[in-house]
Design an enzyme around this catalytic site. Structure first.
Site, mmCIF file in Angstrom:
data_model
loop_
_atom_site.group_PDB
_atom_site.id
_atom_site.type_symbol
_atom_site.label_atom_id
_atom_site.label_comp_id
_atom_site.label_asym_id
_atom_site.label_seq_id
_atom_site.Cartn_x
_atom_site.Cartn_y
_atom_site.Cartn_z
ATOM 1 N N LYS A 34 0.811 -1.206 0.034
ATOM 2 C CA LYS A 34 0.041 0.000 0.052
ATOM 3 C C LYS A 34 0.964 1.313 -0.166
ATOM 4 C CE LYS A 34 -0.284 -0.076 5.001
ATOM 5 N NZ LYS A 34 -1.142 -0.080 6.183
ATOM 6 N N TYR A 255 18.734 30.173 7.120
ATOM 7 C CA TYR A 255 17.698 30.890 7.840
ATOM 8 C C TYR A 255 17.726 30.723 9.507
ATOM 9 C CZ TYR A 255 15.601 30.550 3.275
ATOM 10 O OH TYR A 255 15.106 30.645 1.884
ATOM 11 N N MET A 303 14.106 24.455 1.704
ATOM 12 C CA MET A 303 13.052 23.598 0.722
ATOM 13 C C MET A 303 14.152 22.693 -0.303
ATOM 14 S SD MET A 303 10.282 24.898 -2.097
ATOM 15 C CE MET A 303 9.168 25.305 -0.701
#
Length: 359
Positions: A34, A255, A303
Site C-alpha cells: 500500500k 535561515y 526547501m
C-alpha cells in the site's frame, strides 16, 4: 551531478522476504505494498517479489494497478471496498476483500455477481478502528456464511494495536479474543503484521502481513533497526554536494542563523530539502554520509538544500555522493533524531525525487 534520488535495492527486498519466511515458516506471506509500497514503488516492488503469496493494498485503485501491471497473485483490500458499485470489479479481478461493517455486509448480500468474492471478516480485537465488535461478531459471521456472494469458508483477520510494546499486555488480550472467536471456524486466519512477525510467533497463524519490515525498517520504537532482525535496508535516499565552502568561526548558517560555527571549517551544501520530503524538523547534528563518512547537518533544513559540517581538513568536493538514509545509515536513526516516524519518512518523499532500481 546527482540530485535527490531514491535507490531501491531489489536484492535486499528479496532477501527480506526470505528472512521473514524464516521467522514465520508455517505462514503464507501477504506482502503489503500500500501507499506506493511505502514509497518504494508499487509495481516494481510487486514484480521484484514473485515469491510472495499475495499482496496487500489499501485502495481498489492500487489493486487495479497491480493487475494492469501483470500481477496475477491474490490481492487483498485491507480496508475493504468503499462503494458497493466496486463489487463486480472485485469479483471479476478475483481480489480478496476485508469486510468490517454492516454497510459492506449488506452490499454483499444485495449484489448481483457472476462469481463469489473471497472475504476476510475483520474482527475488532482491540485496535478500535475498523472491524466487527466481538459481541456482534457471531451474528455477522453467520450472515457471511449464508451469503451467496461470499466464497466459503470465510477468513478472519484482525490487527494489533501495540505489537511493538511486548510488556504492555494489550497484545495478549487481543490474541485471546481472536483465538476465542476463531475456534472451530474453518477459514484462514491472520493477525500478525510486522511487529507480530518479529515479537509474537504465537500470532503467525495461516497468513502474516509484513509491511515496513519487508523494506528493512524496524516497526519497533526501541532503537532497533531492521538489521537487528536480519533484514536489509531496501531504500537509500541519496544526493550529492552542490558546493563546498570555507566557513569561518563565528559565522552562522542558513535561515535564522540557528547554528554558529565554533571553528574554521568546510561547509558542504547538499541538494536535498523538505521539498523532496526530507524532514524540515531535522535538528543540527542529524547525521548524513558524505563519501561514506558520517557528518552532521548544521542549520535549518531548507526547501531545496541542507548544509553539513564537513570538518576543517575535509577533501570533499562538489559532485561527491551523499546518503541521507539507507545503506550505512539506518532510517531509524533519522527518525529518532527528527521525532518523525520511519514509516512517514520513507512514505512521504515527493515526486521530484528520482527513483532508481538496482540489483
Amino acid at each position: 551531478m546527482q540530485a535527490a534520488t531514491v535507490v531501491i535495492n531489489r536484492r535486499a527486498l528479496r532477501h527480506n522476504l526470505q528472512r521473514l519466511r524464516e521467522l514465520a515458516p508455517a505462514s503464507k506471506m501477504v506482502a503489503v505494498v500500500k501507499a506506493n509500497a511505502y514509497g518504494h514503488g508499487l509495481l516494481e516492488t510487486a514484480r521484484t517479489l514473485p515469491d510472495a503469496d499475495a499482496f496487500g493494498v489499501a485502495r481498489l485503485e492500487e489493486a487495479l494497478r497491480l493487475r494492469a501491471g501483470g500481477i496475477t497473485k491474490p490481492v487483498l483490500l485491507l480496508e475493504g471496498f468503499f462503494d458497493a458499485r466496486d463489487l463486480p470489479t472485485i469479483s471479476a479481478q478475483h481480489f480478496h476483500t476485508a469486510v468490517h461493517n454492516e454497510e459492506q455486509l449488506a452490499a454483499l448480500e444485495e449484489a448481483s455477481l457472476d462469481e463469489p468474492v473471497t472475504v476476510w471478516m475483520k474482527l475488532d480485537t482491540g485496535m478500535h478502528r475498523l472491524g466487527v465488535r466481538p459481541e456482534q461478531a457471531e451474528a455477522f459471521y453467520h450472515r457471511l456464511t449464508q451469503c451467496k456472494n461470499v466464497r466459503q469458508p470465510v477468513n478472519i483477520v484482525s490487527h494489533f494495536a501495540r505489537a511493538d510494546e511486548p510488556k504492555c499486555g494489550a497484545t495478549e488480550k487481543q490474541l485471546a479474543i481472536f483465538n476465542t472467536f476463531c475456534e472451530g471456524k474453518p477459514g484462514q486466519r491472520s493477525i500478525a503484521a510486522s511487529g507480530g512477525i518479529l515479537l509474537w510467533p504465537q500470532s503467525h497463524f495461516d497468513w502474516v502481513r509484513p509491511g515496513i519490515i519487508l523494506y528493512g525498517v524496524s516497526p519497533l520504537e526501541d532503537r532497533s533497526t531492521g538489521a537487528d532482525f536480519g533484514c536489509q535496508p531496501v531504500m537509500s535516499l541519496t544526493s550529492s554536494l552542490i558546493a563546498v565552502r570555507e566557513h569561518k568561526v563565528g559565522e552562522p548558517v542558513g535561515y535564522g542563523g540557528t547554528w554558529i560555527s565554533e571553528r574554521d571549517t568546510r561547509l558542504g551544501v547538499v541538494a536535498m530539502g523538505y521539498g523532496d520530503g526530507y524532514p524540515r524538523a531535522a535538528p543540527s547534528g542529524t547525521p548524513v554520509l558524505v563519501n561514506g563518512r558520517e557528518v552532521p547537518i548544521v542549520g535549518r533544513v531548507a526547501m531545496d538544500m541542507i548544509c553539513v559540517d564537513l570538518g576543517p581538513q575535509a577533501q570533499d568536493k562538489a559532485g561527491d555522493p551523499v546518503i541521507l538514509w539507507g545503506e550505512g545509515l539506518p532510517v531509524e536513526r533519522i527518525a529518532e533524531m527528527t521525532k518523525v516516524s520511519a514509516y512517514e519518512l520513507i512514505a512521504r518523499l515527493t515526486s521530484r525525487v528520482a527513483m532508481k532500481y538496482v540489483d
